[in-house]
Design a protein around this motif. Structure first.
Motif, short mmCIF file in Angstrom:
data_model
loop_
_atom_site.label_atom_id
_atom_site.label_comp_id
_atom_site.label_asym_id
_atom_site.label_seq_id
_atom_site.Cartn_x
_atom_site.Cartn_y
_atom_site.Cartn_z
N VAL A 3 40.24 40.75 82.49
CA VAL A 3 39.47 41.95 82.16
C VAL A 3 38.04 41.56 81.80
CG1 VAL A 3 39.29 43.86 80.49
CG2 VAL A 3 41.54 43.15 81.32
N LEU A 4 37.08 42.32 82.30
CA LEU A 4 35.67 42.13 81.93
C LEU A 4 35.18 43.37 81.18
CD1 LEU A 4 32.79 40.84 82.09
CD2 LEU A 4 32.54 41.95 84.32
N ILE A 5 34.69 43.17 79.95
CA ILE A 5 34.14 44.28 79.16
C ILE A 5 32.61 44.17 79.20
CG2 ILE A 5 34.03 45.33 76.86
CD1 ILE A 5 36.81 43.99 76.34
N VAL A 6 31.93 45.28 79.47
CA VAL A 6 30.47 45.26 79.54
C VAL A 6 29.89 45.92 78.29
CG1 VAL A 6 28.43 45.98 80.85
CG2 VAL A 6 30.53 45.30 82.06
N GLY A 7 29.14 45.14 77.52
CA GLY A 7 28.51 45.65 76.30
C GLY A 7 28.44 44.55 75.25
N GLU A 12 32.30 47.42 71.55
CA GLU A 12 32.91 46.50 72.52
C GLU A 12 33.83 45.50 71.83
OE1 GLU A 12 29.67 47.49 72.71
OE2 GLU A 12 30.04 48.80 74.44
N HIS A 13 33.50 45.13 70.56
CA HIS A 13 34.41 44.24 69.83
C HIS A 13 35.73 44.96 69.56
CE1 HIS A 13 34.88 41.05 66.39
NE2 HIS A 13 35.78 40.92 67.34
N ALA A 14 35.64 46.25 69.18
CA ALA A 14 36.87 47.01 68.92
C ALA A 14 37.67 47.19 70.21
CB ALA A 14 36.51 48.37 68.32
N ILE A 15 36.99 47.43 71.33
CA ILE A 15 37.69 47.54 72.61
C ILE A 15 38.36 46.20 72.94
CG2 ILE A 15 37.41 47.87 75.12
CD1 ILE A 15 35.06 49.79 74.46
N ALA A 31 30.42 40.70 78.84
CA ALA A 31 29.03 40.49 79.21
C ALA A 31 28.15 41.54 78.53
CB ALA A 31 28.86 40.60 80.73
N PRO A 32 27.16 41.18 77.69
CA PRO A 32 26.93 39.82 77.25
C PRO A 32 27.78 39.43 76.03
CG PRO A 32 25.17 41.23 76.45
CD PRO A 32 26.10 42.13 77.24
N GLY A 33 28.39 40.41 75.33
CA GLY A 33 29.20 40.09 74.15
C GLY A 33 28.34 39.72 72.95
#
Ligand code: AMP
Ligand code: GLY
Length: 423
Positions: A3-7, A12-15, A31-33
């Motif tokens: 999985v790639l999360i964008v934000g 985004e940490h909670a997601i 990305a970028p995290g």
């Protein structure tokens, strides 16, 4: 599944924390995290608006699912780009993300489909806006049409303030191109509630309610911020309110988007005001709220990947969305001075206090890993969330946990969730 999360924020940490709980997921990239996300995901140095690089990375890494957390890439069409490259992606396409990307669009949609909202008029011409305002009542609300980091809304108490407001939005372009068009809106009063929902194009399932605290200082004083803290559920979101919104707002919005040829798949965030005349839509967002996600997601019982895949596949009607029968409170630890000038690079200590503490979460919003260790890297630094059997217990737990973490210019509101005492 990869999985790639964008934000890069607390949302985004909670997601990422929810995704990490899914048994389907073997590896998470972000990305970028940020500094906190890097503890559970591999952070990739690609910005959220670098669409070509993101698509290339997703292809090379054989990502199975991309989750776009932030508004800018959604409104800019990242989901379309990913889909064109054959990559499964959670979030609305560009033609649906306009629900958040243009306030003039969303107001026209609500008017056309009789969805309750404040009376308004849209303007492309500042002189025409000024003429209209001169004939109206005060306070009056001015909204830049486009995305403005939650700051493009001015509440003007006098004609003079409103004239200055039109000038700064439309002529001086205080919010950039977002101010090319402007909405002039009736001022409403009442409590605000955030209701987030999953949508698959036709079916909508709402999550548990939450309330944000947008102002920087205690007692709702000071400037508007991205959000200084949240609690969930909102005791003011009664069954009666829920019934009204189900009847006139939620499904009506999804159906309106479909009827316009703008099928919405992803998250719709309903910003509601509970006015003396009933609930009204203040605004729509096309993504999870931040910090709302930090109190809503920890209470969700479902596997988030299953729910997101159902949204993509159009099978959300088969999902039984469930939340824990408890409460959560999030207190944002910010850099003193936010949302104006503030210092960054302060060393953060005490994070290990969260290890092994069930029901406590330290979501990172603006942090960075350096040679000195973890340092502050933004206005909102951490979201300290705690659960409790009820709101009072959750609030006490969250404030207790704010003491566990320290950095030099730590600032927080001391009245997050105070409103629950009036419920
Ligand atoms: P928005 O970005 O549209 O949610 O607006 C930001 C904040 O401005 C809201 O959370 C409200 O506190 C306030 N606001 C927006 N529209 C109105 C309105 N019509 N009447 C009163 N307050 C409003
Ligand atoms: N907390 C409000 C927002 O995410 O827009």
């Amino acid at each position: 599944m990869k999985v790639l999360i964008v934000g890069s924020g607390g949302r985004e940490h909670a997601i990422a924390a929810s995704v990490a709980k899914s048994e389907k997921v073997s590896k998470i990239y972000c990305a970028p995290g940020n500094g906190g996300i890097s503890q559970i995901a591999e952070c990739v140095a690609i910005g959220a608006m670098e669409f070509d690089k993101l698509v290339d990375f997703a292809k090379e890494t054989a990502i199975d699912l991309v989750i776009v957390g932030m508004d800018d890439p959604l409104v800019g069409g990242l989901v379309d780009k990913m889909e064109e490259a054959g990559i499964r992606t959670f979030g609305p396409r560009k033609n649906a993300a306009i629900l958040e990307g243009s306030k003039a669009f969303s107001k026209d949609l609500m008017k056309k489909y009789n969805i309750p909202t404040a009376a308004y008029e849209n303007f492309d011409d500042p002189d025409a806006a000024m003429e209209y305002i001169k004939k109206g009542n005060f306070p009056v609300v001015l909204k830049a049409d486009g995305l403005a980091l939650g700051k493009g809304v001015l509440i003007c108490n006098t004609l003079e303030e409103a004239m200055d407001g039109v000038k700064s939005i439309m002529l001086d372009k205080q919010f950039g191109a977002a101010g090319t068009r402007m909405v002039v809106e009736e001022f409403m009063t009442g409590r605000e509630v955030s209701v987030l929902s999953f949508v698959d194009g036709k079916t909508i399932k709402t999550m548990t309610s939450a309330q944000d605290h947008k102002r920087a200082k205690d007692g709702d004083q000071g400037l508007n911020t991205g959000g200084m803290g949240t609690f969930s559920p909102s005791p003011f979101y009664t069954e009666e309110v829920d019934e009204f919104c189900k009847k006139y707002i939620y499904q009506a919005t999804v159906d309106a988007m479909a009827a316009e040829g703008r099928e919405f798949k992803g998250i719709i965030f309903f910003g509601l005001m509970l006015t003396p005349n009933g609930p009204r839509v203040l605004e729509y967002n096309a993504r999870f709220g931040d910090p709302e996600a930090q109190v809503v997601l920890p209470r969700m019982k479902n596997d988030i990947i299953e729910v997101m895949e159902a949204c993509i596949d159009g099978t959300l009607d088969k999902v039984d969305l469930q939340f824990e029968d408890n409460a959560a409170v999030c207190v944002v630890l910010a850099s003193d001075g936010y949302p104006l000038a503030y210092e960054k690079g302060k060393v953060i200590t005490g994070l290990d206090n969260f290890e092994g503490k069930d029901g406590y979460y330290c979501f990172h919003a603006g942090t960075k890993v350096t040679e000195e260790g973890l340092v502050t890297n933004g206005g909102r630094v951490l979201g300290i969330t705690a659960k409790g059997k009820d709101l009072k217990e959750a609030r006490a737990n969250a404030y207790e946990a704010t003491k566990w973490v320290n950095f030099d210019n730590k600032y927080m509101r001391n009245d997050i969730g105070k409103a629950i005492d009036e419920a």
